[in-house]
Design an enzyme around this catalytic site. Sequence first.
Site, PDB file in Angstrom:
ATOM      1  CG  HIS A  30      -0.654   2.078  -9.356  1.00  0.00           C
ATOM      2  ND1 HIS A  30      -0.636   1.744  -8.018  1.00  0.00           N
ATOM      3  CD2 HIS A  30      -1.773   2.648  -9.655  1.00  0.00           C
ATOM      4  CE1 HIS A  30      -1.821   2.185  -7.455  1.00  0.00           C
ATOM      5  NE2 HIS A  30      -2.601   2.888  -8.537  1.00  0.00           N
ATOM      6  CG  ASP A  64      -1.894   1.065   1.010  1.00  0.00           C
ATOM      7  OD1 ASP A  64      -2.493   1.464  -0.070  1.00  0.00           O
ATOM      8  OD2 ASP A  64      -2.478   1.168   1.995  1.00  0.00           O
ATOM      9  CG  LEU A 106       8.762 -17.058  -3.356  1.00  0.00           C
ATOM     10  CD1 LEU A 106       8.980 -17.030  -1.720  1.00  0.00           C
ATOM     11  CD2 LEU A 106       9.326 -15.609  -3.965  1.00  0.00           C
TER      12      LEU A 106
HETATM   13  C1  IPE Z   1      -5.474  -2.645   0.036  1.00  0.00           C
HETATM   14  O1  IPE Z   1      -5.444  -1.061  -0.129  1.00  0.00           O
HETATM   15  C2  IPE Z   1      -5.488  -3.315  -1.293  1.00  0.00           C
HETATM   16  C3  IPE Z   1      -4.093  -3.258  -2.118  1.00  0.00           C
HETATM   17  C4  IPE Z   1      -3.024  -3.045  -1.677  1.00  0.00           C
HETATM   18  C5  IPE Z   1      -4.405  -4.283  -3.165  1.00  0.00           C
HETATM   19  P1  IPE Z   1      -6.198  -0.099  -0.496  1.00  0.00           P
HETATM   20  O2  IPE Z   1      -5.416   1.195  -0.387  1.00  0.00           O
HETATM   21  O3  IPE Z   1      -7.196  -0.461  -1.562  1.00  0.00           O
HETATM   22  O4  IPE Z   1      -6.896  -0.092   1.229  1.00  0.00           O
HETATM   23  P2  IPE Z   1      -8.007   0.830   1.916  1.00  0.00           P
HETATM   24  O5  IPE Z   1      -9.131   1.355   0.894  1.00  0.00           O
HETATM   25  O6  IPE Z   1      -6.985   2.018   2.259  1.00  0.00           O
HETATM   26  O7  IPE Z   1      -8.405   0.211   3.166  1.00  0.00           O
HETATM   27  C1  IPE Z   2      -1.635  -0.047  -3.314  1.00  0.00           C
HETATM   28  O1  IPE Z   2      -1.529   1.591  -3.067  1.00  0.00           O
HETATM   29  C2  IPE Z   2      -1.914  -0.297  -4.732  1.00  0.00           C
HETATM   30  C3  IPE Z   2      -3.475  -0.770  -5.155  1.00  0.00           C
HETATM   31  C4  IPE Z   2      -4.459  -0.724  -4.243  1.00  0.00           C
HETATM   32  C5  IPE Z   2      -3.802  -1.312  -6.501  1.00  0.00           C
HETATM   33  P1  IPE Z   2      -2.806   2.774  -3.446  1.00  0.00           P
HETATM   34  O2  IPE Z   2      -3.163   2.945  -4.727  1.00  0.00           O
HETATM   35  O3  IPE Z   2      -3.692   2.092  -2.523  1.00  0.00           O
HETATM   36  O4  IPE Z   2      -1.829   3.818  -2.923  1.00  0.00           O
HETATM   37  P2  IPE Z   2      -2.654   4.949  -1.593  1.00  0.00           P
HETATM   38  O5  IPE Z   2      -2.953   4.000  -0.504  1.00  0.00           O
HETATM   39  O6  IPE Z   2      -3.664   5.542  -2.325  1.00  0.00           O
HETATM   40  O7  IPE Z   2      -1.289   5.951  -1.388  1.00  0.00           O
HETATM   41 MG    MG Z   3      -4.036   2.349  -0.655  1.00  0.00          MG
END
Ligand code: IPE
Ligand code: IPE
Ligand code: MG
Length: 253
Positions: free
Chosen positions: A42, A25, A136
């Site tokens: 990403h 995240d 792995l």
């Molecule tokens: C969780 O992250 C899902 C992934 C990293 C793929 P999110 O960014 O979507 O989670 P919330 O919405 O902050 O809980």
């Molecule tokens: C996690 O990073 C990746 C996905 C959920 C695909 P985020 O896109 O949630 O990044 P933040 O949390 O908004 O910074």
């Molecule tokens: Mg996020």
Amino acid sequence: MTKSIQPGKLAGQGVVPSHIAIIMDGNGRWAKSRMLPRVFGHKKGVDALRETVRACSDLGVSYLTVFAFSSENWRRPPDEVGFLMNLFLQVLTGEIKRLNRHNVRLRLIGDRCRFPQELAAKIDMAESATAGNTGLTLTIAADYGGRWDILDATHRLLADHPEKSATFGEDDLVPYLAMSYAPEPELFIRTGGEQRTSNFLLWQLAYTELYFSDLAWPDFDRKALEQAIAWYLGRERRFGQISEQLRSSETTC
Ligand code: IPE
Ligand code: IPE
Ligand code: MG
């Protein structure tokens, strides 16, 4: 400073975890803080994943499971969702050779029905192209949700064994869960500063040690992974028992 961790070697009170689960995240915020569009985060996150896969292989971790796209991430703006689908496609296409070179087996967990057809076909192809690898196991959770997993397992169990509808137990259900091929994760890592599970592996995380890092996922590297493992090695996993019981079973076994 973190002690360097040797593959499979005893350190502190335990061995390197056999299964690590990561919520990758913080990509969007990483990009935003650099005045870049979210999707740059990403893209950069793929490099962090590559480094983490490499480090897990080197450390002798058997299973690495990463959350790439949740059941709820479909709610994001369509252009971000479209970018992510294209990125998955590109990464799968570009990384198969590298995965094979490093003996990594790729698996995907999640509800595949909603992916574009080309992506679904590429996932099948990547899984079969790496199926014979014995190092792995890298599991990508995409269109995955822990609630979906438990419901899906229950539906499939009851379709196979309608006679068990009122009597089935954990041992009946577990083989139907998406990660039935792996032990439950010993270590969970979430980057990006949030401290929640966001519907990841709800069943499987029941007794997992939870580690939260403020680093955004694109900044996560081998050193950060080793720090998380070093933290894990200092934990006492009691599974409902008390410390004294654990110590007495150590001396009698
Ligand atoms: C969780 O992250 C899902 C992934 C990293 C793929 P999110 O960014 O979507 O989670 P919330 O919405 O902050 O809980
Ligand atoms: C996690 O990073 C990746 C996905 C959920 C695909 P985020 O896109 O949630 O990044 P933040 O949390 O908004 O910074
Ligand atoms: Mg996020």
